[in-house]
Design an enzyme around this catalytic site. Structure first.
Site, PDB file in Angstrom:
ATOM      1  N   ILE A  17     -11.179   7.479  -5.382  1.00 49.27           N
ATOM      2  CA  ILE A  17     -11.981   6.828  -4.346  1.00 49.27           C
ATOM      3  C   ILE A  17     -11.359   6.939  -2.968  1.00 49.27           C
ATOM      4  O   ILE A  17     -11.942   6.478  -1.987  1.00 49.27           O
ATOM      5  CB  ILE A  17     -12.221   5.342  -4.692  1.00 49.27           C
ATOM      6  CG1 ILE A  17     -10.892   4.598  -4.888  1.00 49.27           C
ATOM      7  CG2 ILE A  17     -13.093   5.209  -5.922  1.00 49.27           C
ATOM      8  CD1 ILE A  17     -11.064   3.120  -5.185  1.00 49.27           C
ATOM      9  N   GLY A  18     -10.201   7.543  -2.883  1.00 51.05           N
ATOM     10  CA  GLY A  18      -9.589   7.708  -1.572  1.00 51.05           C
ATOM     11  C   GLY A  18      -8.370   8.596  -1.636  1.00 51.05           C
ATOM     12  O   GLY A  18      -7.771   8.796  -2.691  1.00 51.05           O
ATOM     13  N   GLY A  20      -4.936   9.719   1.060  1.00 51.75           N
ATOM     14  CA  GLY A  20      -4.282   9.532   2.349  1.00 51.75           C
ATOM     15  C   GLY A  20      -2.961  10.272   2.393  1.00 51.75           C
ATOM     16  O   GLY A  20      -2.653  11.084   1.519  1.00 51.75           O
ATOM     17  N   MET A  22      -0.004   9.273   1.864  1.00 49.37           N
ATOM     18  CA  MET A  22       0.985   8.944   0.845  1.00 49.37           C
ATOM     19  C   MET A  22       0.525   9.269  -0.564  1.00 49.37           C
ATOM     20  O   MET A  22       1.322   9.236  -1.495  1.00 49.37           O
ATOM     21  CB  MET A  22       1.338   7.459   0.921  1.00 49.37           C
ATOM     22  CG  MET A  22       2.176   7.091   2.130  1.00 49.37           C
ATOM     23  SD  MET A  22       2.354   5.317   2.247  1.00 49.37           S
ATOM     24  CE  MET A  22       3.157   4.959   0.689  1.00 49.37           C
ATOM     25  N   GLU A  24      -3.085   9.169  -3.466  1.00 51.91           N
ATOM     26  CA  GLU A  24      -4.491   9.006  -3.797  1.00 51.91           C
ATOM     27  C   GLU A  24      -4.736   7.604  -4.343  1.00 51.91           C
ATOM     28  O   GLU A  24      -3.836   6.970  -4.888  1.00 51.91           O
ATOM     29  CB  GLU A  24      -4.915  10.028  -4.857  1.00 51.91           C
ATOM     30  CG  GLU A  24      -4.721  11.469  -4.427  1.00 51.91           C
ATOM     31  CD  GLU A  24      -5.012  12.457  -5.543  1.00 51.91           C
ATOM     32  OE1 GLU A  24      -5.294  13.615  -5.228  1.00 51.91           O
ATOM     33  OE2 GLU A  24      -4.960  12.048  -6.734  1.00 51.91           O
ATOM     34  N   VAL A  25      -5.979   7.146  -4.184  1.00 55.96           N
ATOM     35  CA  VAL A  25      -6.398   5.873  -4.763  1.00 55.96           C
ATOM     36  C   VAL A  25      -7.498   6.148  -5.777  1.00 55.96           C
ATOM     37  O   VAL A  25      -8.463   6.873  -5.475  1.00 55.96           O
ATOM     38  CB  VAL A  25      -6.893   4.881  -3.689  1.00 55.96           C
ATOM     39  CG1 VAL A  25      -7.278   3.544  -4.331  1.00 55.96           C
ATOM     40  CG2 VAL A  25      -5.830   4.673  -2.621  1.00 55.96           C
ATOM     41  N   ASP A 141       1.001  -0.682  10.364  1.00 61.50           N
ATOM     42  CA  ASP A 141      -0.047   0.342  10.449  1.00 61.50           C
ATOM     43  C   ASP A 141      -1.421  -0.310  10.371  1.00 61.50           C
ATOM     44  O   ASP A 141      -2.296   0.137   9.635  1.00 61.50           O
ATOM     45  CB  ASP A 141       0.130   1.356   9.318  1.00 61.50           C
ATOM     46  CG  ASP A 141      -0.699   2.625   9.547  1.00 61.50           C
ATOM     47  OD1 ASP A 141      -1.058   2.897  10.709  1.00 61.50           O
ATOM     48  OD2 ASP A 141      -1.006   3.317   8.563  1.00 61.50           O
TER      49      ASP A 141
END
Length: 742
Positions: A17-18, A20, A22, A24-25, A141
């Site tokens: 679902i995501g 970035g 760092m 993955e989600v 952040d």
């Protein structure tokens, strides 16, 4: 990870679902409790990682994950569990059914949110920040993508603690290990940009940027160039929000502008005070969305000049409002300052234009951008061979989809060259840099920052190849262009001058090298600060130049200053701090203070073993320093035993013909000679000379030095005729080399 992957025998990954910087989600199912959760999988710890790095990463992950899991507040995403599975660090979090603020603005067609919604979000986020700040935790952040409003209206902050983890383990910057600041350009505080220590007031500034954007539809510094955005945060007062949207309440504008104060002391004292100010004015009228005013002019560019060097090459990233995410995400390595506009396709006179290249599928470009960033991550971890394979594959696919001269294609080829230079293939790197330079001159112009970056890397590789005169010509030309287009104090200009100073020493112009290094160090101290990592690199270079000039007492003093400053700024175990300590040892040895040098190298070898492992090249280099100083103290039996051990380890780890291995084998020969075992010493000297002849060539200075060692050994054995013949042969080769160089 496959869709049926089971993490820790409990969490079944269902769909991603995501993604970035760092990792993955994934949406996952907790098989034990029968509930859906979100699993963030951080970048894998491959088998090729440095063991010390992996150990530190795991420890910091556990520490930050425990911090995140301990946070219990309705405005903070819950962390249920964390651990490691097959080399992947993971966090298990509550699965949020909602939209982040960036998505809410997109849903609203980039119009600002209703005032009532802005106030509700502001009050909830302020309360969550207050709770975390009272626990001594700073987010670092905060941005619209990290703030989620779920279906029941609750607003939650994501990635508390995890943002800090990304900062600690270096996933947030291509620059590895020094001068790294955390954050996204549109939402960074002035103190983050300056590289100084941040506290909870930095979060308040970032939150001010978020409120400004959701209240007006644009960030406070809505510019297309990352450099201009950072200058705006640091130097330029933001445009008052009511100039974008006149119907905003005056008190809300005042709150936002107070949060955006340049000096931390001028912002609200804490998030509790912020929450009180907001809640006192909750009776604001509802708002009907209107069209956002035009973007402010980029007048901040007039003040460019004194930002930290790590900021150059940053892209603006995906802000919450505006045109939305580009089909091809900005390339963090390319640093393009403008959009790519393809030249019109034309054929020879009288012939039709060649067929236009079809538009590539957006999903293919997005996938390639992700793979490109994965290659950058591998490079940050020192896995240069793997990074090179990734960049070569991406370059080929980008060329097929976009064409050979597209900036994204050239960005990938630039990275291919970079990995080649880092894996010892300097000649291949030079060919690749030449291609990129020529293409960028055609498409972007000779003075474009990307063109100059490729030319500067060409000069660096020329220096690696021993072509110092050619490197000097390129550095000089690039420096003139940078001074003309960027100014003398721009960090890239200073970096070029730094490289030019180092190359001057290769040309034997030691006084010029020393003088230029001093000038660059003074300029960097003025622009970046005296303890900035880039400043310290140049101060280190000043010390090196002093050593080359034989001014070892001054060199020792400079190296000690650099080591102390690096210890403060980077920590006592940082590789750069340890490198400065090594040079202190060399200086002590050169000054005849071998007992002090021996003690230093003993301690340094122990620290490097602890931090980097017993077989790390730098650990072995420290041990070699012990060998040399044992010999200087006349402890030749100990020196011989140590040098043999270091030589054996270097041969196993680096290979029999590696320069460091050959240096250790020569040290073995030196020890044998001092112990009167000249026949054994001759065998070792000849092995070293033969290897250098094979690897470097018969007229390389190191090869000739080894032949001189061999001749000296023959002389000690009474074989004078052979020694004289070898001395004459070395002299002839040196003469030929000098003539060729002239």
């Amino acid at each position: 990870m496959g869709e049926t992957r089971l993490i820790h025998g409990r969490y079944r990954l269902l769909d991603r679902i995501g993604r970035g910087g760092m990792g993955e989600v994934w949406r996952a199912r907790d098989e034990s409790l029968g509930r859906h959760v979100a699993v963030k999988c951080l970048k894998p710890l491959g088998a090729n990682h440095d063991h010390a790095f992996t150990r530190v990463l795991r420890e910091r992950f556990r520490r930050e994950a425990r911090v995140a899991a301990a946070l219990q507040h309705r405005g903070i995403t819950v962390v249920h569990d964390f651990g490691e599975s097959d080399g992947v660090l993971y966090l298990v979090m509550e699965l949020l059914d909602g939209r982040n603020l960036s998505q809410l603005l997109e849903d609203n067609k980039q119009h600002p949110l209703p005032v009532a919604d802005v106030l509700e979000i502001a009050e909830q986020v302020a309360a969550a920040l207050a709770y975390c700040h009272e626990q001594g935790i700073v987010h670092r952040d905060l941005k619209p993508a990290n703030i989620v409003r779920i279906g029941d209206g609750t607003v939650k902050i994501c990635d508390f603690g995890i943002a800090r983890l990304g900062h600690d383990i270096g996933f947030t910057s291509r620059l590895t290990g020094t001068g790294i600041a955390m954050g996204t350009p549109h939402y960074m505080s002035p103190e983050q940009i300056g590289g100084t220590e941040v506290d909870q007031r930095s979060d308040l500034y970032s939150f001010g940027c978020v409120l400004y954007e959701i209240a007006t539809g644009v960030p406070p510094f809505d510019l297309d160039d990352a450099w201009a955005i950072l200058v705006g945060h640091r130097d330029t007062p933001p445009r008052p929000p009511r100039e974008h949207r006149p119907e905003l309440p005056a008190y809300l504008e005042r709150v936002i502008l107070d949060l955006l104060a340049k000096e931390p002391d001028e912002r609200p004292g804490d998030a509790r005070e912020l929450a009180r100010r907001i809640s006192a004015h909750r009776a604001a009228p509802a708002y009907v969305p209107t069209v956002v005013a035009a973007r402010p002019a980029p007048d901040a560019m007039a003040r460019v000049g004194r930002l930290p060097s790590w900021t150059h090459g940053m892209t603006t990233g995906h802000k919450a409002a505006g045109a939305g995410l580009r089909t091809t995400p900005p390339d963090p390595a390319a640093g393009l300052s403008g959009e790519w506009i393809a030249r019109p396709a034309t054929g020879p006179v009288g012939e039709p234009a060649p067929e236009q290249r079809p538009a590539p599928p957006p999903e293919a470009l997005t996938a390639l951008a992700g793979r490109h960033n994965a290659g950058l991550s591998l490079g940050r971890l020192g896995r240069w061979a793997e990074a090179g394979e990734v960049h070569r594959a991406v370059a080929a696919e980008r060329e097929h989809l976009l064409g050979p001269d597209h900036p994204d294609t050239l960005a990938s080829r630039y990275e291919v060259a970079f990995t080649l230079s880092r894996t010892g293939r300097a000649a291949d790197a030079l060919r690749e840099y030449k291609h990129v330079t020529e293409a960028r001159i055609r498409t972007l112009g000779p003075d474009h920052p990307d063109t100059l970056a490729a030319r500067q890397e060409m000069a660096y590789v020329l220096g690696q190849l021993g072509r110092a005169f050619d490197a000097h010509r390129v550095y000089t030309a690039v420096l003139a262009a940078r001074e003309r287009t960027m100014g003398p104090d721009h960090p890239d200009t200073l970096r070029c001058r730094h490289n030019l100073a180092f190359n001057l020493s290769r040309l034997g112009r030691l006084e010029d090298s020393y003088r230029m290094a001093r000038e660059v160090a003074a300029a960097r101290a003025r622009v970046l600060g005296p303890d900035h990592p880039d400043t310290l690199v140049t101060r280190y270079e000043v010390a090196y130049a002093l050593g080359q000039l034989g001014r070892w007492a001054e060199a020792l003093e400079r190296y000690r200053e650099v080591a102390e400053a690096r210890g403060r700024a980077l920590g006592p175990d940082h590789p750069d701090t340890l490198a400065a300590r090594h040079e202190i040892g060399i200086s002590l040895g050169r000054l005849g203070r071998s007992a002090e040098a021996l003690d230093l190298y003993r301690d340094l070898a122990a620290d490097r073993t602890r931090v980097q492992g017993p077989t790390h090249p730098e650990t072995l280099r420290a041990r070699h320093g012990r060998c040399v100083n044992l010999g200087r103290l006349g402890r030749w039996e100990e020196a011989l035993a140590e040098s043999r051990d270091v030589s054996a380890v270097r041969e196993r780890v680096l290979g029999p013909d590696h320069p460091d291995t050959l240096v250790s084998r020569r040290e073995v020969a030196v020890g044998l000679g001092w112990l009167g075992r000249w026949a054994d010493a001759l065998t070792e000297y000849r092995r070293v000379a033969a290897a250098r002849d094979r690897v470097l060539g018969p007229d390389h200075p190191d090869t000739l030095a080894s032949r001189n060692d061999e001749a000296h050994c023959l002389q000690q054995l009474g074989r004078s005729e052979e020694a004289v013949a070898l001395y004459r042969r070395v002299a002839a080769l040196r003469g030929q080399r000098a003539s060729a160089g002239g």
